[in-house]
Design an enzyme around this catalytic site. Structure first.
Site, PDB file in Angstrom:
ATOM      1  N   SER A 131      -9.818  -2.428   2.363  1.00  0.00           N
ATOM      2  CA  SER A 131      -8.935  -3.177   3.581  1.00  0.00           C
ATOM      3  C   SER A 131     -10.020  -4.160   4.124  1.00  0.00           C
ATOM      4  CB  SER A 131      -9.005  -1.833   4.608  1.00  0.00           C
ATOM      5  OG  SER A 131      -7.916  -1.077   4.125  1.00  0.00           O
ATOM      6  N   PRO A 133     -10.201  -7.132   7.753  1.00  0.00           N
ATOM      7  CA  PRO A 133      -9.556  -7.606   9.071  1.00  0.00           C
ATOM      8  C   PRO A 133      -8.208  -8.376   8.765  1.00  0.00           C
ATOM      9  CG  PRO A 133     -11.818  -7.928   9.102  1.00  0.00           C
ATOM     10  CD  PRO A 133     -11.598  -7.603   7.465  1.00  0.00           C
ATOM     11  N   SER A 137      -2.099  -3.024   5.097  1.00  0.00           N
ATOM     12  CA  SER A 137      -1.261  -2.445   4.015  1.00  0.00           C
ATOM     13  C   SER A 137      -1.082  -3.465   3.092  1.00  0.00           C
ATOM     14  CB  SER A 137      -0.047  -2.073   4.877  1.00  0.00           C
ATOM     15  OG  SER A 137      -0.332  -0.723   5.432  1.00  0.00           O
ATOM     16  N   GLY A 342      -4.418  25.616  27.444  1.00  0.00           N
ATOM     17  CA  GLY A 342      -5.515  24.818  27.689  1.00  0.00           C
ATOM     18  C   GLY A 342      -6.674  25.173  26.989  1.00  0.00           C
ATOM     19  N   GLU A 365      -4.797   5.150   3.742  1.00  0.00           N
ATOM     20  CA  GLU A 365      -4.218   5.381   2.482  1.00  0.00           C
ATOM     21  C   GLU A 365      -2.765   5.323   2.202  1.00  0.00           C
ATOM     22  OE1 GLU A 365      -5.865   5.994  -0.178  1.00  0.00           O
ATOM     23  OE2 GLU A 365      -7.916   6.513   0.803  1.00  0.00           O
ATOM     24  N   GLU A 369       5.036   3.887   7.487  1.00  0.00           N
ATOM     25  CA  GLU A 369       6.080   2.714   7.323  1.00  0.00           C
ATOM     26  C   GLU A 369       5.870   1.950   5.878  1.00  0.00           C
ATOM     27  OE1 GLU A 369       5.023   3.499  11.397  1.00  0.00           O
ATOM     28  OE2 GLU A 369       3.835   2.899   9.705  1.00  0.00           O
TER      29      GLU A 369
END
Length: 390
Positions: A131, A133, A137, A342, A365, A369
């Protein structure tokens, strides 16, 4: 014949792993939660991890996922999925010594000596750098470049969201070696940290932080090229599909199972307005829906593992299993937290940690979508028939 009944050997291995988790990992949960609250490391330190690995080795669990030719038991994928079920029963991220991703078994013999074998022994730390910037995907469009200069390649660019990137002393780095945004322009390299790349920590919502990696004219010998020029994308996908199909959803099965057990126990003991929560219809339905989804997920993982053991292409199944596992895990943890009220929302119990840690499962991973996109494409283009299981 399609048979999901585990062998006696698989059941014995799973029982040994569960005993280790119950004996060594679960007792550490309160300590790590308290340390996290106090501002300390939320997960195991490297020293704590190595100490646990030594105990695992004494229990015969070192190298549990290693093929026989490298000194391991050579477990099939179904057995490995069952090991993941057990390790997922605690929010403490821990893998036995000798665990390496399948991708490293694809190295050539000389590279195995320098990278695979030391990683199996626990002497080296690995990370996977894909990956970037703006390139998550859409992995075919990596922009980090590797330019050939004589017998070397010079790498420049950035990687981001890299798991184990702050701890690793080397990584498999995917670079563009041919112009154009196609998968055939990507090549993989083995790059040691001391060759010049730098990492910085990215704090995440969950307890497992990531890294940003920078390469500025990092020189790498051609001997460190992983596979053929232009074949790196295929190499990357072989790693990702196994993770999507077996490891990650397998861990989610274990988490859901343990959390549901906690919810059942709490609902029996917690009394409100004169009645245990377990007698209230809405609580019963949350428990029942969680059990239904847990069983479906477990069968999905075992089916994908069975396919892998039969050398069937698991790419399509990986998308189903990753998508369904991530969504089931998020629904189950939400119900379990709601049942606990709580106390479930507090940092005094592991549920709150699971709630944060599991949210990223729908992103990394392969996002929800992207998995849905791939599934629909395979069906609409006729790559996969509807409802195929074998």
């Amino acid at each position: 014949m399609l048979d999901f009944k585990p062998t006696e050997e698989d059941l014995a291995i799973a029982a040994t792993v569960r005993a280790f988790v119950d004996r060594e990992l679960k007792p550490l949960e309160s300590f790590l939660l308290e340390r996290d609250i106090a501002g300390g490391p939320p997960g195991l330190t490297m020293e704590e991890r190595d100490g646990l690995r030594a105990k695992a080795e004494a229990s015969g669990l070192w190298g549990i996922s290693v093929p026989e030719e490298y000194g391991g038991p050579g477990l099939g994928y179904v057995a490995q999925a069952m090991v993941a079920f057990e390790l997922g029963r605690t929010p403490i991220e821990f893998f036995f010594g000798g665990f390496v991703p399948d991708i490293l078994y694809l190295l050539n013999d000389e590279q195995k000596e320098r990278y695979l074998l030391p990683t199996l022994k626990g002497d080296r730390e690995f990370c996977f750098m894909l990956s970037e910037p703006g390139v998550g995907s859409d992995a075919r469009n990596v922009r980090t470049t590797a330019t050939r200069e004589g017998d070397d390649w010079v790498i420049s660019g950035e990687k981001i969201w890299i798991s184990n990137g702050n701890e690793a002393d080397y990584g498999v780095v995917f670079c563009r070696t041919v112009d154009g945004g196609t998968e055939k322009g990507i090549t993989a390299f083995l790059v040691d940290r001391d060759m010049g790349w730098k990492s910085s920590e990215i704090k995440m919502m969950g307890t497992h932080h990531a890294a940003s990696i920078s390469f500025q004219d990092v020189r790498v010998p051609d001997a460190n090229r992983f596979g053929e020029v232009g074949e790196g994308f295929t190499t990357a996908m072989s790693f990702i599909h196994t993770n999507r199909a077996l490891l990650l959803p397998g861990l989610m099965v274990g988490a859901c199972e343990r959390m549901l057990e906690m919810a059942i126990e709490h609902s029996k003991n917690r009394v409100t307005f004169g009645k245990p929560l377990a007698e209230r219809e809405n609580i019963k339905f949350m428990i029942a829906e969680s059990e239904i989804e847990l069983r479906a997920l477990k069968l999905m993982v075992l089916h994908a593992a069975w396919q892998a053991d039969q050398s069937v292409d698991i790419r399509h199944s990986a998308c189903f299993t990753k998508f369904y596992g991530a969504n089931v895990a998020n629904r189950v943890v939400d119900r379990v937290l709601q049942i606990h009220g709580g106390i479930g929302y507090s940092k005094e119990m592991p549920i709150e940690r699971w709630y944060r840690d599991l949210r990223v499962a729908r992103i990394y991973e392969g996002s929800d979508e992207m998995n849905l996109q791939t599934i629909s494409r395979n069906l609409l283009k006729g790559y996969e028939p509807v409802g195929k299981l074998w």
